[in-house]
Scaffold this active site. Structure first.
Site, PDB file in Angstrom:
ATOM      1  CD  GLU A 167      -3.089  -0.851   2.245  1.00 16.53           C
ATOM      2  OE1 GLU A 167      -2.591  -0.139   3.194  1.00 16.53           O
ATOM      3  OE2 GLU A 167      -3.844  -1.843   2.289  1.00 16.53           O
ATOM      4  CD  GLU A 373      -3.484  -5.553   4.031  1.00 19.40           C
ATOM      5  OE1 GLU A 373      -4.065  -4.974   4.754  1.00 19.40           O
ATOM      6  OE2 GLU A 373      -2.245  -5.310   4.188  1.00 19.40           O
TER       7      GLU A 373
END
Length: 473
Positions: A167, A373
């Site tokens: 991320e 995720e």
């Protein structure tokens, strides 16, 4: 119709964690402070003043945690390496004591038949590198590549799945734009510089991995690409959607997948920076061939033109701040999407995960995809018998796994799913107030208790089949 939806026989059923959120032992075996050590120890930065000093003691309890994964039938585990545990201060030689922990962890996983997926960077930059400029400084990208090489040389004989960055949007825009993540800076120009140097770090790190790893190794990156939707079809709202999509997605997948930034991103942010920090050869360096792409998804974004609202509440789900993580987009409004919400206030919408997978199936045809995720926070509590029932999380997981299965049916090459998270843990600026884990952790005793969702997920992983309908209860 069949009562269940079968996944491919070789599908990976995993769970994910990150180093600072679970390891603890922040002063042991040569580890030095990261930006999250500094940030969490700064008054007012985290809920309750919570820190990751102890976290859930995974550094000392990793064998028990791996045994727990095996009991749950997981065949994959995604974890991250603490940069400042392996290379204190972000410079100089690797510390073998730090690497030895990850060697032991990986050996334990392999002994239990669990495939390790190693993430090199999950937001915990060594503090000394931040003091030297952090991600807005070009040098940090070169330091990352050196660190990547150290880890690859130590673990390349054991680990086949490698992820450069987790991320990078959060690292750049929450860390240097809104300041709700470490290091807590609020400079939109620095946020864009950080984004570019994270792209460069990914490319240089990939080159370093390729130089050190066996040919069988797979290199990927995990992006929290947003599903950005507009409140209407009006030209103004559609333009707002375009601008946020570029800042959420194009700023990373442009260089990484296509070797260029979207031209309109540069135009939209021209009043903030002239992008002169992009040097000749940078985009080619960032555009390295990948073996897979990781996608992290929680909730979609809903935007519109700001409608001259002086309050312009920013309901983007990324924490409260007087500063925006969206450079040059102060005239874009974010809205709460309708529907049920998790404890984070994020709307539950599995259609977004399906849309995200299909988008990247088109953006990067032929590139295998993993959901690295996906999960939900709820206010989980043990009952009088010590059991933890979380039917809301089971419903959440069922809906999102069904979306993954539908994407596979629609032609997407999705090869695995990593539940976030294996354990309740330190949830960044929210401290210990939000529980994402499939396993409940009593933070006073560190006792682990698999929740109902863990047992449910274990059944899915064991059978490789998802019930077509979710039955609440």
């Amino acid at each position: 119709m069949p009562e269940s939806l079968a996944f491919p026989a070789d599908f990976l059923w995993g769970a994910a964690t990150s180093a600072y959120q679970i390891e603890g032992a922040v002063r042991e075996d040569g580890r030095t402070p990261s930006i999250w050590d500094t940030f969490s120890h700064t008054p007012g930065r985290t809920a309750g003043g919570d820190t990751g000093d102890v976290a859930v003691e995974h550094y000392h309890r990793y064998r028990d945690d791996v045994a727990l994964m095996a009991d749950l039938g997981l065949n994959a585990y995604r974890f991250s390496v603490s940069w400042s545990r392996v290379q204190p201060t972000g410079r100089g030689p690797a510390v073998q004591r730090g690497l030895d922990f990850y060697r032991r962890l990986v050996d334990e996983l392999l002994a239990k038949g669990i495939k390790p997926a190693l993430t090199l960077y999950h937001w915990d930059l060594p503090q000394e590198l931040e003091d030297a400029g952090g991600w807005p400084a070009r040098e940090t990208a070169y330091r990352f590549a050196e660190y990547a090489g150290f880890v690859a040389e130590a673990l390349g004989d054991r680990v086949e799945s490698w992820i450069t960055l987790n991320e990078p949007w959060c690292s750049a825009f929450l860390g240097y734009g809104s300041g709700v993540h470490a290091p807590g800076r609020t400079d939109p120009a620095a946020a864009l510089q950080a984004a570019h140097h994270l792209n460069l770090a990914h490319g240089l790190g990939t080159q370093a991995l390729r130089a050190a790893l066996p040919a069988r190794a797979q290199v990927a990156v995990s992006l929290n690409s947003s599903v950005v939707r507009a409140v209407s079809d009006s030209p103004e709202d559609q333009d707002a959607r375009r601008r946020i999509d570029n800042l959420a997605n194009g700023v990373f997948h442009g260089p990484m997948l296509h070797g260029a930034y979207p031209a309109d991103l540069l135009t939209d942010t021209a009043r903030i920076t002239d992008w002169s920090f992009v040097q000749d050869g940078d985009l080619a360096a960032a555009h390295q061939p990948l073996d897979a792409l990781g996608l992290n998804y929680y909730t979609p974004a809903l935007v519109s033109a700001a409608q001259n609202d002086p309050a312009n509440a920013r309901n983007d789900g990324h924490g409260a701040s007087d500063h925006s993580p969206w450079p040059g987009s102060d005239d874009v409004a974010f809205h709460q999407t309708p529907g049920d919400r998790t404890e984070m206030g994020w709307t539950i919408d599995p259609t977004g995960l399906h849309d995200l997978i299909m988008r990247y199936s088109r953006e990067a045809p032929g590139l295998p995809l993993y959901v690295t995720e996906n999960g939900a926070a709820y206010d989980d509590k043990p009952d009088p018998e010590g059991r933890v029932h979380d039917p809301e999380r089971i419903a959440y997981l069922h809906g999102h796994l069904a979306a993954v299965r539908r994407a596979i049916t629609d032609g997407a090459d999705v090869r695995g799913y990593y539940l976030w998270s294996l354990l309740d843990n330190f949830e960044w600026s929210y401290g210990y107030s939000k529980r994402f884990g499939a396993v409940y952790v009593d933070y006073e005793t560190q006792a682990r208790t698999p929740k109902s969702s863990a047992h449910w997920y274990a059944g899915i992983a064991s059978s490789g089949e998802l019930p077509r309908e979710h039955v609440a209860g």
